[in-house]
Structures are given as structure tokens and as C-alpha cells.
Design a protein around this motif. Structure first.
Motif, short mmCIF file in Angstrom:
data_model
loop_
_atom_site.label_atom_id
_atom_site.label_comp_id
_atom_site.label_asym_id
_atom_site.label_seq_id
_atom_site.Cartn_x
_atom_site.Cartn_y
_atom_site.Cartn_z
N ILE A 56 -7.60 1.76 15.59
CA ILE A 56 -6.86 0.55 15.91
C ILE A 56 -6.79 -0.36 14.69
O ILE A 56 -5.71 -0.87 14.32
N THR A 57 -7.91 -0.59 14.02
CA THR A 57 -7.92 -1.46 12.85
C THR A 57 -7.21 -0.83 11.65
O THR A 57 -6.70 -1.55 10.78
N GLY A 58 -7.14 0.49 11.62
CA GLY A 58 -6.53 1.17 10.48
C GLY A 58 -5.06 1.49 10.64
O GLY A 58 -4.45 2.09 9.74
N THR A 59 -4.46 1.14 11.78
CA THR A 59 -3.06 1.48 12.04
C THR A 59 -2.20 0.23 12.01
O THR A 59 -2.45 -0.74 12.73
N THR A 60 -1.19 0.24 11.17
CA THR A 60 -0.19 -0.82 11.13
C THR A 60 1.15 -0.25 11.54
O THR A 60 1.56 0.80 11.04
N ILE A 61 1.81 -0.91 12.45
CA ILE A 61 3.14 -0.49 12.88
C ILE A 61 4.18 -1.22 12.04
O ILE A 61 4.21 -2.45 12.01
N THR A 62 4.98 -0.48 11.32
CA THR A 62 6.06 -1.04 10.52
C THR A 62 7.38 -0.68 11.17
O THR A 62 7.62 0.50 11.45
N TYR A 63 8.20 -1.69 11.43
CA TYR A 63 9.48 -1.39 12.10
C TYR A 63 10.62 -2.14 11.44
O TYR A 63 10.45 -3.25 10.92
N THR A 64 11.78 -1.51 11.44
CA THR A 64 12.97 -2.07 10.82
C THR A 64 14.04 -2.29 11.86
O THR A 64 14.46 -1.34 12.54
N LEU A 65 14.46 -3.54 12.02
CA LEU A 65 15.52 -3.89 12.96
C LEU A 65 16.88 -3.72 12.28
O LEU A 65 17.06 -4.13 11.14
N VAL A 66 17.81 -3.12 12.99
CA VAL A 66 19.18 -3.04 12.51
C VAL A 66 19.92 -4.25 13.07
O VAL A 66 20.03 -4.41 14.29
N THR A 67 20.39 -5.13 12.20
CA THR A 67 21.03 -6.36 12.64
C THR A 67 22.35 -6.57 11.91
O THR A 67 22.63 -5.92 10.90
N LEU A 68 23.13 -7.52 12.41
CA LEU A 68 24.38 -7.88 11.74
C LEU A 68 24.12 -8.55 10.40
O LEU A 68 25.01 -8.63 9.55
#
Length: 563
Positions: A56-68
């Protein structure tokens, strides 16, 4: 005439497919303005199952939003029970999100109303290979669960064939004189083959979401046509076909359609904008250095041969010339779009005129675009993006305002390693972007900072490194330090160290976690890798000074940037 009719038949028939459900409107439709005010921002939550506290402490969620407003990268952290929530900005339909769950899993999500994602960690680890889109141990739940199951299943359906067709598209080379029949003859067979794959999938996977696949495919088809015609005028019948296409998803393909269509207008010969130093000379708010450069240019205008320093004086005016060119391009783009489209469609495309990666230039662009927007939901987005640029600029300036006397990077602790080729290596985590910039400035008082954001897997980044190394060697007597920040996303510490050693790249190196990488991207409006920023000797961020490191040819160019 027969060939033209045949190709035109193919073009018009590719739009025949599953129609969208009743009540669903495109973002270009006037009715969408009312829907926007009634919608709520889609909620995306999830949970990692059977995960240890260390994971849990070692996992980072990276996410990219597609936007206008372009792609936006964010990070999310796991709660103690493994749960998480992704933050979206607007109540828009079918928003595509590209998500890295650390090194565990990668997928594309679609958020329309409510989505919950569950990942069974032991099952995913047991697979023992890189996993994407769908896998045993991944469940898409909630109101948007079926939508995500369907779209990710299609991503993997006849995957090799889909990739082969994409490769064929990339192999098509633009013509110096595009002709409609030839363009359609090149692209239509490929997209017809994609339609055949799509039809097979729809037949074997009954779903109310098949129409989304068709909208995606048509958007990608028209993307390619627009790019092919850049710098050339499209035939009226073909343009009408593209002009009538509508957007129902905020996906890569659909947002690229808006971007490339807007770019098509900007690339037309009639819309080209050129700016010279003579144009800058007419401005009323010139600085003393700019006035001096202009005086030098005027005094040497008729001399032959041209003095060696003339190019340098012109380069000194480069930032002002770029801003003036952007202002004129946007003004012309606004007039052009208003003359061609309904207000809603024109306003969407106006948002695509804000293409700069620099936050100060984004702010200036929005100051021009905002007054021309009449569509309510587009105005909301433009105002929010404008406020974001103001906040980002303020954050950068605040971080750089603190001064100190230290000439070493003591604020970052002891280095991991110092090499005999002049590299000093640090590893950072759990630090804010503002703190990082403040400590950086304190560490290098009286020196300018060239900030290079890169990744070990980024080919363009690595291609720049030899030039960056030479630039450092040439500039040893200049008051400048080169700082390299490498993202941990898709890499690890050992790969990072090896790559630096392979390149024998001197300078100050930081291996930063995904969270800090995302924060720096937000602060400087970085988009992709590599990205650059220049902070001068006084600690002032020089907006737009470096767009591509190879553009700095040597010591003289770099010295000019530091003035």
C-alpha cells in the motif's frame, strides 16, 4: 469519375453503424449546455484486494485525464484498506482515463456516471507478466462497469490485427499536393478493415455500447485526413463530411479530432502568421534590453555583409516575438472559427487554440479566448483553466521567492552517489513541487537553473542527452547549473543509475516519485517527456525560454538566455 464515385461511396458508408441511444447528445450540440449543468462529475473509485501494508505504501496510482484542455496527469494514493479515488474535473460524458497502478496493471477507463475498479493483487502478480486492459483479478463494477468491460475487451480483440492496421496508417506519407480521391484511396481500405474487425466484435459481444466504437473509429479516420491536409486546402465535399462529425467521448481519438481540425485551420496558407523584429518595434511596453536590441538591428539593417551579432540581437527578441505571434494566431483563429461553425462547435475548437506547454503563454491565450466564448459549459472550462494558470504561476513564483546562501544541495540530504564524470545523484519522495523548487533555488544562489524533466524509457529524452552534456561542458564558466529530474514511472533506481553512467552525463540528478513528477508537470504545465524550464540567476522563471534543448546551439545561445 468512376473512381471518385467508388471512393466517395466508401467514405459515406463507413459512417453507417450503430446509432447512439435516444437522448444522448454530442458536446457540439446546443442541447449539451443544459445537460452539462445537470450532470454531476463522474465518480471513479477502486480498491486493491489482498494487499499488504508495504504494498500500500509502495504503490502510487498515476492517471492521465483526456480533456479538451489537453492531457492532465495526476496521482492518487491508497488508503490503509487499499481503496482509492480518482479526481475528475468536469461533468462531461464518457471521459477516458489512462491509469498506471504502479507496475501492477495498466488500463484505460471510461467514466460517464460511476465506476468502481477492483484489482486482486495476488492474482495479478501470479500472472508474471505485464498486464493491460483486462486480466484475471480485475473487475469493473458500478454503473460504468459494463461499459469498461466492453471497451477494454475490444482493445484486446484481434489486437495484432488492430496494431497492424495502425502501422499501415503510419506508413502513409503525406503528398505535396493532396487530391481527395487519392487520399481516400489510401485511408479508406484500412479503416474499412478496422470496421470489419469492429463488426465481428459487435456481433459476438452484444452490448448497448457498440455505437461508441463507431464514433471512435470515425474520429480516428478524420484525424488522419486532417493531418494529411495540413498546409493544404481540403476539397469542399470532403470538408463538409468532416465538419458534420460529432464527438460523444472525451477520448484520445475524439479529442485529437478537435485538436487536429483546429490545427488544420491554423496550418492553412491563408492563416499563417509571421512576426519580425519590426513588429516588435511597434509595441509600447518594450524593456530597455529589447530597445537596445532593436536599436542595434535598425543601425545594421542596410549593412553588407550582415554583422555577426545580428542573429543574436534577433534571438534576444525571441520571447516577445513568440508571444506576439501567438496573440495574432489566436485572434485570427477566433475569427476564422466563428465564420465557419455554430457557436458551440466554434467554442470547442477555440479551446484547442491554447496549445502552448508554457503556463504563462496559456494564461495569455485564455485571456484572448475567453471573451469570444458564448457557450456556457465551454466558458466554465475556460474560466477554470484560466484560474489554474494563475494558481500555477503564483505557486512557481512563491517557491522561487525564498532566498538562501547555500551553494550546495544540502536541503535534499546526502547524495546517493557522486561520480568521477561530475554527476551527483539524489532520490526524492514525499516532497511537494513548491518545496522542491524552493530548495533548488536555495541550493544554487546566483546561478541559473536548466531543469530537464525526462524518463529512462523516453527516446526523445535520451536523444537530447549528448547535446545536453556538450552544452554543460561548453558552459562551465557560465553561472548555470543543469538539473535533471527523472520520473520513477516505468523505471527503477538501478535503471536510472545505469542510464546516467552509460551517458556519462554530469549535473545534478534527481530520481523523483510519480507524485512529485505530476506536481512539477502541473506547476510548469509540462506535457510529456522531455520538458524544460529555465530559472534565471535572480530566481525568476523564464516563461517559454526553452522549448527544445537542441535549439540551444552552444555557449553563446545559452549565455543570451541568461541575460
Amino acid at each position: 469519375m468512376k473512381a471518385y464515385s467508388t471512393i466517395w461511396f466508401l467514405l459515406t458508408t463507413i459512417s453507417v453503424g450503430l446509432a447512439q441511444p435516444a437522448g444522448v447528445v454530442a458536446i457540439e450540440d446546443p442541447q449539451f449546455d443544459a445537460q452539462f449543468t445537470q450532470r454531476t462529475i463522474p465518480k471513479v473509485t477502486g480498491k486493491l484486494l489482498h494487499v499488504s501494508p508495504q504494498e500500500i505504501t509502495g504503490t502510487t496510482i498515476t492517471y492521465t485525464l483526456v480533456t479538451l484542455a489537453g492531457q492532465k496527469t495526476k496521482t492518487a494514493h491508497l488508503a490503509a484498506d487499499g481503496s482509492f479515488q480518482l479526481e475528475l474535473d468536469y461533468p462531461l460524458p464518457y471521459q477516458q482515463i489512462w491509469v498506471h497502478f504502479g507496475e501492477l496493471f495498466y488500463t484505460g477507463l471510461y467514466a460517464n456516471k460511476q465506476l468502481h475498479v477492483e484489482l486482486d493483487v495476488p492474482k495479478l502478480k501470479a500472472a508474471g507478466k505485464e498486464l493491460a486492459f483486462k486480466a484475471d483479478g480485475v473487475r469493473y463494477l458500478g454503473e460504468d462497469g459494463a461499459l469498461n468491460e466492453y471497451m477494454n475487451e475490444y482493445m484486446l480483440f484481434r489486437r495484432a490485427d488492430q496494431l497492424a492496421l495502425s502501422a499501415r496508417v503510419q506508413q502513409i506519407r503525406p503528398s505535396q499536393h493532396p487530391v481527395e480521391t487519392e487520399v481516400l484511396a489510401a485511408f479508406t481500405p484500412i479503416f474499412d478493415s478496422l470496421k470489419t474487425i469492429q463488426a465481428e466484435f459487435v456481433a459476438t459481444h452484444p452490448s448497448p455500447y457498440g455505437w461508441l466504437l463507431e464514433n471512435e473509429r470515425l474520429s480516428e479516420f478524420y484525424n488522419q485526413i486532417c493531418v494529411y491536409y495540413w498546409r493544404h486546402t481540403m476539397e469542399p465535399a470532403l470538408f463538409r463530411q468532416i465538419k458534420e462529425h460529432k464527438t460523444y467521448l472525451l477520448s484520445n481519438s475524439n479529442m485529437a479530432f478537435q485538436l487536429y481540425l483546429s490545427a488544420y485551420f491554423r496550418q492553412l496558407p491563408a492563416n499563417r502568421v509571421t512576426v519580425s523584429w519590426q513588429d516588435v518595434a511597434r509595441l509600447s511596453d518594450l524593456t530597455e534590453p529589447e530597445k537596445a536590441a532593436l536599436d542595434s538591428l535598425r543601425s545594421t539593417e542596410t549593412l553588407s555583409p550582415v554583422p555577426a551579432h545580428r542573429d543574436q540581437w534577433t534571438k534576444q527578441l525571441g520571447p516577445r516575438m513568440r508571444r506576439l505571434r501567438q496573440d495574432r494566431m489566436i485572434a485570427k483563429g477566433i475569427r476564422w472559427l466563428d465564420s465557419l461553425y455554430s457557436p458551440a462547435r466554434a467554442d470547442i475548437l477555440k479551446l484547442q487554440l491554447n496549445t502552448s506547454k508554457d503556463i504563462a503563454e496559456q494564461k495569455a491565450a485564455l485571456e484572448q479566448i475567453l471573451p469570444s466564448i458564448s457557450t456556457g459549459w465551454c466558458k466554465v472550462m475556460a474560466k477554470n483553466e484560466y484560474a489554474r494558470t494563475i494558481d500555477q504561476i503564483a505557486s512557481v513564483n512563491k517557491a522561487l521567492a525564498t532566498s538562501g546562501n547555500s551553494l550546495t544541495a544540502t536541503g535534499f540530504g546526502s547524495p546517493l552517489q557522486q561520480t568521477d564524470f561530475g554527476a551527483t545523484l539524489y532520490k526524492l519522495s514525499d516532497m511537494s513541487g513548491v518545496d522542491f523548487l524552493a530548495k533548488l533555488k536555495q541550493s544554487f544562489v546566483g546561478k541559473a537553473i536548466v531543469l530537464d524533466r525526462w524518463a529512462t524509457w523516453c527516446a526523445p529524452c535520451l536523444q537530447e542527452m549528448p547535446h545536453s552534456k556538450k552544452l554543460q561542458q561548453d558552459a562551465k564558466d557560465l553561472p548555470v547549473v543543469f538539473v535533471y529530474v527523472c520520473t520513477a514511472q516505468g523505471s527503477d533506481e538501478s535503471k536510472w543509475k545505469r542510464k546516467i553512467a552509460e551517458l556519462e552525463l554530469p549535473g545534478i540528478h534527481f530520481f523523483i516519485d510519480e507524485a512529485l513528477d505530476a506536481k512539477l508537470a502541473q506547476l510548469f504545465a509540462f506535457s510529456g517527456y522531455p520538458s524544460y524550464a529555465l530559472i534565471d540567476q535572480k530566481g525568476v522563471y523564464k516563461s517559454g525560454a526553452i522549448t527544445w534543448l537542441l535549439a540551444i546551439k552552444g555557449k553563446d545561445d545559452l549565455a543570451a538566455l541568461l541575460k
